[in-house]
Design a protein around this motif. Sequence first.
Motif, short mmCIF file in Angstrom:
data_model
loop_
_atom_site.label_atom_id
_atom_site.label_comp_id
_atom_site.label_asym_id
_atom_site.label_seq_id
_atom_site.Cartn_x
_atom_site.Cartn_y
_atom_site.Cartn_z
N VAL A 12 6.88 -30.53 -28.93
CA VAL A 12 7.34 -29.83 -27.72
C VAL A 12 8.79 -29.78 -27.98
O VAL A 12 9.15 -28.84 -27.62
N PHE A 15 9.75 -27.62 -30.84
CA PHE A 15 9.65 -26.34 -30.56
C PHE A 15 10.65 -25.77 -29.42
O PHE A 15 11.24 -24.57 -29.57
N THR A 16 10.99 -26.42 -28.55
CA THR A 16 12.20 -26.30 -27.50
C THR A 16 13.44 -25.89 -28.02
O THR A 16 14.15 -25.21 -27.93
N THR A 112 10.83 -23.78 -35.19
CA THR A 112 9.79 -23.06 -34.44
C THR A 112 8.62 -23.03 -35.32
O THR A 112 7.41 -23.37 -34.94
N ALA A 115 7.18 -26.59 -35.90
CA ALA A 115 6.54 -26.90 -34.36
C ALA A 115 5.04 -26.32 -34.16
O ALA A 115 4.02 -26.85 -33.89
N SER A 129 0.78 -25.79 -26.74
CA SER A 129 1.62 -24.83 -26.52
C SER A 129 2.07 -24.53 -25.34
O SER A 129 3.21 -24.12 -24.99
N GLY A 132 5.07 -26.69 -24.56
CA GLY A 132 6.09 -26.24 -25.26
C GLY A 132 6.74 -25.03 -24.55
O GLY A 132 8.04 -25.10 -24.48
#
Length: 160
Positions: A12, A15-16, A112, A115, A129, A132
């Motif tokens: 997460v 991804f962030t 990304t 992730a 997801s 995220g």
Amino acid sequence: MSPRPRAAWPLVAVFTAGYLAAYLLPTVVGRLDAHLGLTTTQAGLVGSALLLSSACAGLALAGRVERYGARRPARVGLLLVTLGYGCASLTATVPLVLAGVVVGGLGSGTATAVAVAGIAAQRDPHRTSSLGLLSVSATAGALYLTMPHLGGGHRLPFAS
């Protein structure tokens, strides 16, 4: 007995970090237009370069994450994000800002892709997801609320 489930918070967080640039793109383009002397079209082109470099990195890496492993590409992606957007925030020279945006976009796409591949391998990928997306939305919302109070210029959106 099944193996112990992996923690989702590192995925997460990566991804962030990778997806935040796309969320902040309207602010980035607006500030490039207002503070670097670019026309609206030129500022939009810089934003398009960011998205294009991110998409190219993501498409090139998405199917290869399992082969390369997740840690090294994630570290490289986060390093490129830091170097690219850091360079773009520290300079007011348009060619250097553009180069920083492209390098940062490559890093964003790499982070990304790593992730998302890790999220897809989770036991409950929908929950991860969703976490995220909530994380990146909350981070972007907090930045959108605080950036106007911290001053103008193109440096702040890139630095964040």
